[in-house]
Design an enzyme around this catalytic site. Structure first.
Site, PDB file in Angstrom:
ATOM      1  N   CYS A   1       9.192  -2.614   9.437  1.00 46.38           N
ATOM      2  CA  CYS A   1      10.210  -3.359   7.999  1.00 46.38           C
ATOM      3  C   CYS A   1      11.556  -3.423   8.718  1.00 46.38           C
ATOM      4  CB  CYS A   1       9.967  -2.231   6.790  1.00 46.38           C
ATOM      5  SG  CYS A   1       8.898  -2.171   6.095  1.00 46.38           S
TER       6      CYS A   1
ATOM      7  N   HIS B   1      16.705  -5.912   3.616  1.00 43.28           N
ATOM      8  CA  HIS B   1      15.088  -5.329   3.600  1.00 43.28           C
ATOM      9  C   HIS B   1      14.448  -4.901   2.006  1.00 43.28           C
ATOM     10  CE1 HIS B   1      11.111  -4.529   3.873  1.00 43.28           C
ATOM     11  NE2 HIS B   1      11.037  -3.153   4.085  1.00 43.28           N
TER      12      HIS B   1
ATOM     13  N   ASN C   1       7.516  -6.000  -0.954  1.00 49.63           N
ATOM     14  CA  ASN C   1       7.540  -5.272   0.266  1.00 49.63           C
ATOM     15  C   ASN C   1       6.473  -5.530   1.528  1.00 49.63           C
ATOM     16  OD1 ASN C   1       8.174  -3.981   2.506  1.00 49.63           O
ATOM     17  ND2 ASN C   1       8.070  -2.045   2.052  1.00 49.63           N
TER      18      ASN C   1
END
Ligand code: ACO
Length: 323
Positions: free
Chosen positions: A113, A250, A280
């Site tokens: 990520c 993020h 996500n």
């Protein structure tokens, strides 16, 4: 001094939207649980003909158009992804080919990520060292392909998509009101491997594997790691939370983003939140959020933007950039 200035951006999302209510039909979950724990309402899931390469290519084309450039003007492509089309060659090379680019170089960057933050930092280093003049930085993921769709603790959290920016070498004076990347800070600590990983790979199981996560453990570390690296970025520049125009983190979980912003004293109005729409999307989440903030008129040239990410590894990092 040379600065890496963002001159274009773009995004690409899969055609299919999957709402929480759709997931209720296949796993033991509820819209209420997902929204309350994560802030996620829906995510985009790639169809069979949509891949990390095709989504990345589409986002790259939009970013190039936005910059008024063609691939002839680009000398490096960096693709942040943990879901490549194949183990090798790098999906960046596939995208390079799809874009019709035969010169320069392309490679993948794997920091889960945090991939986009790592890729932007790498692009900045190539530009500052004079090895590249214009770099296409892409974050593209198809996490739906590595999810265990029977594991309700993970499959409701992730989505697919891609975003891209073009960064260009421009002359700055070396002060924090220069346009471009002002500072970046990267960290990793492999001792946290078991908390978030994929249980397969070429050298171990010879399979692709599925994502496994100890969500509560990740949560426990996230806010401290995020705030620590952002404070390092503030210390390096003398800038503070008050100077930030937009915080584009993020997008893993609304609660992590809210808690980080609160700890850093970043005004809620400055936080760009897209986890509700995208879920996500790992390395694609920041450039997808950038695209939303530009499209709705919030993010403008000259704004001071704080990018931040934390993910599998653990890896984490922050970038301060004047747009
Ligand atoms: N639907 C309904 N119930 C669920 C679901 C679901 N989808 N998933 C878990 N539950 C249940 C659990 O079984 C548990 O039930 P129990 O109490 O009867 O045992 C209960 O909900 C609570 O589970 P927890 O895991 O404690 O829930 P928590 O509040 O910690 O929320 C979450 C889970 C959302 C995963 C949270 O821990 C989190 O966001 N962690 C961070 C994850 C993250 O950010 N990951 C991305 C990092 S980025 C990267 O690199 C990929």
């Amino acid at each position: 001094m040379i600065r890496s200035v963002v001159v274009g951006s773009g995004a690409s999302k899969p055609r299919n939207v999957v709402k929480n209510s759709d997931l209720e039909k296949s796993v033991d979950t509820s819209d209420e649980w997902i929204v309350q724990r994560t802030g996620i309402h829906q995510r985009y899931i790639a169809a069979e003909d949509e891949t990390t390469a095709s989504l990345g290519e589409a986002a790259a084309r939009v970013a190039l158009d936005d910059a008024g450039l063609t691939v002839d003007d680009i000398d490096l492509i960096i693709l942040a992804t943990s879901t490549p089309n194949n183990t090798f060659p790098a999906t960046a090379v596939d995208i390079q080919h799809r874009l019709g680019m035969k010169h320069g170089a392309a490679f993948d960057m794997q920091a889960v990520c945090s991939g986009f933050v790592f890729a932007v930092t790498t692009a900045d280093s190539f530009i500052k060292s004079g090895q590249a003049k214009r770099v296409l930085v892409i974050g593209s993921e198809t996490f739906s392909r590595i999810l265990d769709w029977e594991d309700r603790t993970t499959c409701v959290l992730f989505g697919d998509g891609a975003g891209a920016i073009v960064v260009e070498a421009q002359e700055g004076v070396g002060l924090s009101n220069d346009r471009g990347i002002l500072t970046s800070h990267l960290r990793s600590d492999g001792s946290h491997r078991e908390k978030l990983f994929v249980d397969g790979g070429p050298s171990t199981t010879q399979t692709v594997g599925h994502l496994r996560m100890q969500g509560r453990e990740v949560f426990k570390h996230a806010v401290a790691m995020i705030t620590d690296v952002i404070e390092a970025a503030f210390d390096a520049t003398g800038l503070t939370a008050d100077d930030i125009d937009w915080f584009i983190p993020h997008q893993a979980n609304r609660r992590i983003i809210d808690a980080s912003a609160k700890k850093l004293n970043i005004d809620k109005k400055k936080v760009v939140m897209t986890v509700d729409q995208h879920g996500n999307t790992s390395a694609a989440s920041i450039p997808l959020a950038i695209d939303v903030a530009i499209s709705d008129g919030r993010l403008k040239k000259g704004d001071l933007v704080l990018l931040e990410a934390m993910g599998g590894g653990f890896t984490w990092g922050a970038v301060l950039v004047r747009w």
